[in-house]
Design a protein around this motif. Structure first.
Motif, PDB file in Angstrom:
ATOM      1  N   GLU A  20       0.825  -1.119  -0.099  1.00 14.50           N
ATOM      2  CA  GLU A  20       0.030   0.010   0.040  1.00 14.50           C
ATOM      3  C   GLU A  20       0.906   1.382  -0.100  1.00 14.50           C
ATOM      4  O   GLU A  20       0.602   2.261  -0.571  1.00 14.50           O
ATOM      5  CB  GLU A  20      -1.133   0.137   1.057  1.00 14.50           C
ATOM      6  N   GLY A  21       1.967   1.548   0.677  1.00 22.14           N
ATOM      7  CA  GLY A  21       2.703   2.601   0.725  1.00 22.14           C
ATOM      8  C   GLY A  21       3.793   2.430   1.685  1.00 22.14           C
ATOM      9  O   GLY A  21       3.841   1.730   2.627  1.00 22.14           O
ATOM     10  N   GLU A  22       4.522   3.371   1.612  1.00 24.80           N
ATOM     11  CA  GLU A  22       5.970   3.598   2.674  1.00 24.80           C
ATOM     12  C   GLU A  22       5.929   4.845   3.349  1.00 24.80           C
ATOM     13  O   GLU A  22       5.370   5.716   2.727  1.00 24.80           O
ATOM     14  CB  GLU A  22       7.203   3.275   1.946  1.00 24.80           C
ATOM     15  N   ARG A  23       6.160   4.790   4.558  1.00 23.83           N
ATOM     16  CA  ARG A  23       5.960   6.104   5.506  1.00 23.83           C
ATOM     17  C   ARG A  23       6.957   5.653   6.795  1.00 23.83           C
ATOM     18  O   ARG A  23       7.259   4.633   7.095  1.00 23.83           O
ATOM     19  CB  ARG A  23       4.845   6.357   5.925  1.00 23.83           C
ATOM     20  N   SER A  24       7.493   6.910   7.232  1.00 22.94           N
ATOM     21  CA  SER A  24       8.239   6.617   8.359  1.00 22.94           C
ATOM     22  C   SER A  24       7.543   6.490   9.597  1.00 22.94           C
ATOM     23  O   SER A  24       6.384   7.109   9.706  1.00 22.94           O
ATOM     24  CB  SER A  24       9.044   7.942   8.714  1.00 22.94           C
ATOM     25  N   VAL A  25       7.796   5.470  10.630  1.00 22.71           N
ATOM     26  CA  VAL A  25       7.098   5.249  11.792  1.00 22.71           C
ATOM     27  C   VAL A  25       7.880   5.217  12.989  1.00 22.71           C
ATOM     28  O   VAL A  25       9.174   5.122  12.684  1.00 22.71           O
ATOM     29  CB  VAL A  25       6.161   4.032  11.620  1.00 22.71           C
ATOM     30  N   ASP A  26       7.334   5.235  14.205  1.00 23.94           N
ATOM     31  CA  ASP A  26       8.175   5.010  15.410  1.00 23.94           C
ATOM     32  C   ASP A  26       8.095   3.650  15.562  1.00 23.94           C
ATOM     33  O   ASP A  26       6.941   2.916  15.641  1.00 23.94           O
ATOM     34  CB  ASP A  26       7.610   5.966  16.374  1.00 23.94           C
ATOM     35  N   VAL A  27       9.252   3.078  15.906  1.00 24.79           N
ATOM     36  CA  VAL A  27       9.169   1.765  16.665  1.00 24.79           C
ATOM     37  C   VAL A  27       9.671   1.902  17.900  1.00 24.79           C
ATOM     38  O   VAL A  27      10.797   2.297  18.232  1.00 24.79           O
ATOM     39  CB  VAL A  27      10.300   0.864  15.723  1.00 24.79           C
ATOM     40  N   GLU A  28       8.767   1.487  18.692  1.00 23.27           N
ATOM     41  CA  GLU A  28       9.304   1.654  20.094  1.00 23.27           C
ATOM     42  C   GLU A  28       9.545   0.496  21.147  1.00 23.27           C
ATOM     43  O   GLU A  28       9.270  -0.497  20.662  1.00 23.27           O
ATOM     44  CB  GLU A  28       7.740   2.430  20.775  1.00 23.27           C
ATOM     45  N   THR A  29      10.174   0.961  22.059  1.00 18.78           N
ATOM     46  CA  THR A  29      10.292  -0.210  23.209  1.00 18.78           C
ATOM     47  C   THR A  29       9.542   0.311  24.426  1.00 18.78           C
ATOM     48  O   THR A  29       9.676   1.329  25.001  1.00 18.78           O
ATOM     49  CB  THR A  29      12.085  -0.171  23.583  1.00 18.78           C
ATOM     50  N   VAL A  30       8.587  -0.702  24.952  1.00 19.31           N
ATOM     51  CA  VAL A  30       7.772  -0.318  25.946  1.00 19.31           C
ATOM     52  C   VAL A  30       7.922  -1.321  26.947  1.00 19.31           C
ATOM     53  O   VAL A  30       8.032  -2.690  26.983  1.00 19.31           O
ATOM     54  CB  VAL A  30       6.380  -0.424  25.420  1.00 19.31           C
ATOM     55  N   ALA A  31       8.167  -0.606  28.116  1.00 20.92           N
ATOM     56  CA  ALA A  31       8.382  -1.605  29.309  1.00 20.92           C
ATOM     57  C   ALA A  31       6.548  -1.852  29.979  1.00 20.92           C
ATOM     58  O   ALA A  31       5.887  -1.210  29.945  1.00 20.92           O
ATOM     59  CB  ALA A  31       8.972  -0.919  30.535  1.00 20.92           C
ATOM     60  N   VAL A  32       6.636  -3.198  30.511  1.00 18.74           N
ATOM     61  CA  VAL A  32       5.452  -3.439  30.917  1.00 18.74           C
ATOM     62  C   VAL A  32       5.736  -3.982  32.452  1.00 18.74           C
ATOM     63  O   VAL A  32       6.335  -5.023  32.623  1.00 18.74           O
ATOM     64  CB  VAL A  32       4.863  -4.783  30.034  1.00 18.74           C
ATOM     65  N   ARG A  33       4.822  -3.599  33.411  1.00 15.36           N
ATOM     66  CA  ARG A  33       4.970  -3.940  34.510  1.00 15.36           C
ATOM     67  C   ARG A  33       3.534  -4.224  35.180  1.00 15.36           C
ATOM     68  O   ARG A  33       2.697  -3.918  34.645  1.00 15.36           O
ATOM     69  CB  ARG A  33       5.562  -2.918  35.768  1.00 15.36           C
ATOM     70  N   ALA A  34       3.427  -5.138  36.170  1.00 17.99           N
ATOM     71  CA  ALA A  34       2.209  -5.775  36.804  1.00 17.99           C
ATOM     72  C   ALA A  34       2.113  -5.876  38.305  1.00 17.99           C
ATOM     73  O   ALA A  34       3.497  -6.263  38.921  1.00 17.99           O
ATOM     74  CB  ALA A  34       1.877  -7.001  36.118  1.00 17.99           C
ATOM     75  N   ASP A  35       1.178  -5.407  38.864  1.00 17.49           N
ATOM     76  CA  ASP A  35       1.123  -5.522  40.350  1.00 17.49           C
ATOM     77  C   ASP A  35      -0.484  -6.190  40.811  1.00 17.49           C
ATOM     78  O   ASP A  35      -1.254  -5.873  40.020  1.00 17.49           O
ATOM     79  CB  ASP A  35       0.915  -4.076  41.119  1.00 17.49           C
ATOM     80  N   ARG A  36      -0.139  -7.061  41.524  1.00 17.56           N
ATOM     81  CA  ARG A  36      -1.300  -7.950  41.930  1.00 17.56           C
ATOM     82  C   ARG A  36      -2.296  -7.074  42.929  1.00 17.56           C
ATOM     83  O   ARG A  36      -1.680  -6.477  43.842  1.00 17.56           O
ATOM     84  CB  ARG A  36      -0.983  -9.086  42.793  1.00 17.56           C
ATOM     85  N   VAL A  37      -3.423  -7.035  42.541  1.00 22.55           N
ATOM     86  CA  VAL A  37      -4.584  -6.297  43.416  1.00 22.55           C
ATOM     87  C   VAL A  37      -5.507  -7.092  43.920  1.00 22.55           C
ATOM     88  O   VAL A  37      -6.160  -6.711  44.871  1.00 22.55           O
ATOM     89  CB  VAL A  37      -5.271  -5.190  42.364  1.00 22.55           C
TER      90      VAL A  37
END
Length: 305
Positions: A208-225
């Motif tokens: 469909e096409g080419e465009r510049s995008v952001d490739v991110e590194t995301v940290a994931v944390r979890a707390d028991r509730v």
């Protein structure tokens, strides 16, 4: 207190509707009635069972989108998961629940972002068995580089969706911060129109096409509730709900009618209704849960136009 006459309870409404004729029902839905409803502010309180609150505010770990599933599991096990790619963790609710009814609050934090070329494709899905003369030539899904396979799974979220009859076209963006991964990817404009066979389905990829995008590194944390549905309802109620204690007689009349069927007023609102709405509000919005007379309720609120 200025207010309209008491409405029929939901139970009585259901019984009357069940015995009404089609001819009688045909006159119930007029523009005049619709216009009148829009002029009212309506409050309804429905029982919030532990199961109902769990379904509303949590996502089973196995239902988390493919991109974030492994990271969420890592976070639940006490580590810090990371998601690295174009597709984010995909957690659709603030809490996740395990098979053992353990509930965790999931939080994400972007820790890095890199601009990279993104190649957008539209993907059409056909059953391999749908071709009378046999399917056209294709490449097995397993032969794709792992990062290409993951991108397709991330875009789908739930790979079982491809087996739905007449699954509609969907989009995939292949974007990698690593130059080595980009070079190994099969999804570049020069490979337009290729077909991939996966689990009895044939995928046709159209560039469909080419465009510049952001490739991110995301940290994931979890707390028991919470460690049970009942504990989870209490935890969500304390965090996102409100408790109404010692209402006046007029306020109790509003709340009781909202529980029985619904309570509605046309502006200007009575003092009792105004104070109830104030007690149920936070940051200008009615909270999703309320505790009244020892029971939890979902709030359903519509404001007059």
């Amino acid at each position: 207190m200025s207010r309209p006459p008491r409405r029929l309870s939901r139970r009585r409404t259901v019984l009357l509707t069940a015995t009404a004729s089609l001819t009688a029902l045909s006159g119930c839905f007029t523009n005049d009635q619709a216009d009148g409803a829009r002029a009212e502010t309506v409050l309804r309180l429905d029982e919030a069972s532990p199961v109902g609150v769990s379904n509303e505010f949590s996502t089973p770990v196995d239902a988390v989108g493919h991109a974030g599933r492994a990271a969420v599991r890592t976070a639940i096990d006490g580590g810090e998961g990371t998601v690295d790619g174009y597709y984010g963790p995909g957690v659709s609710a603030p809490y996740v629940v395990t098979d053992g009814a353990e509930y965790y609050r999931v939080e994400t934090e972007r820790i890095d972002s890199v601009a990279a070329p993104g190649y957008a494709y539209t993907v059409e899905v056909d059953s391999v068995d749908s071709f009378l003369l046999g399917p056209p030539s294709s490449v097995p899904f397993a032969d794709l580089p792992e990062h290409d396979r993951n991108a397709v799974r991330d875009a789908l979220g739930d790979a079982s969706l491809i087996h739905a009859p007449h699954y509609p076209p969907f989009g995939v963006t292949f974007a990698y911060a690593s130059a080595e991964r980009r070079e190994r990817s099969r999804f570049v404009p020069e490979n337009d129109g290729q077909r991939i066979e996966w689990d009895g389905e044939l995928f046709r990829f159209a560039f469909e096409g080419e465009r510049s995008v952001d490739v991110e590194t995301v940290a994931v944390r979890a707390d028991r509730v919470a460690s049970s549905q009942r504990e989870f309802r209490r935890a969500v109620g304390e965090e996102r709900g409100r408790s109404i204690d010692d209402p006046s007689a007029d306020q109790r009349a509003v709340l009781d009618e909202a529980v029985d069927s619904e309570y509605a007023e046309s502006p200007p609102h009575s003092e009792a209704f105004t104070t109830v709405l104030d007690a149920l509000s936070a940051d200008g919005e009615v909270v999703p849960l309320v505790r009244y007379d020892g029971s939890w309720y979902f709030t359903h609120f519509s404001r007059a136009d």
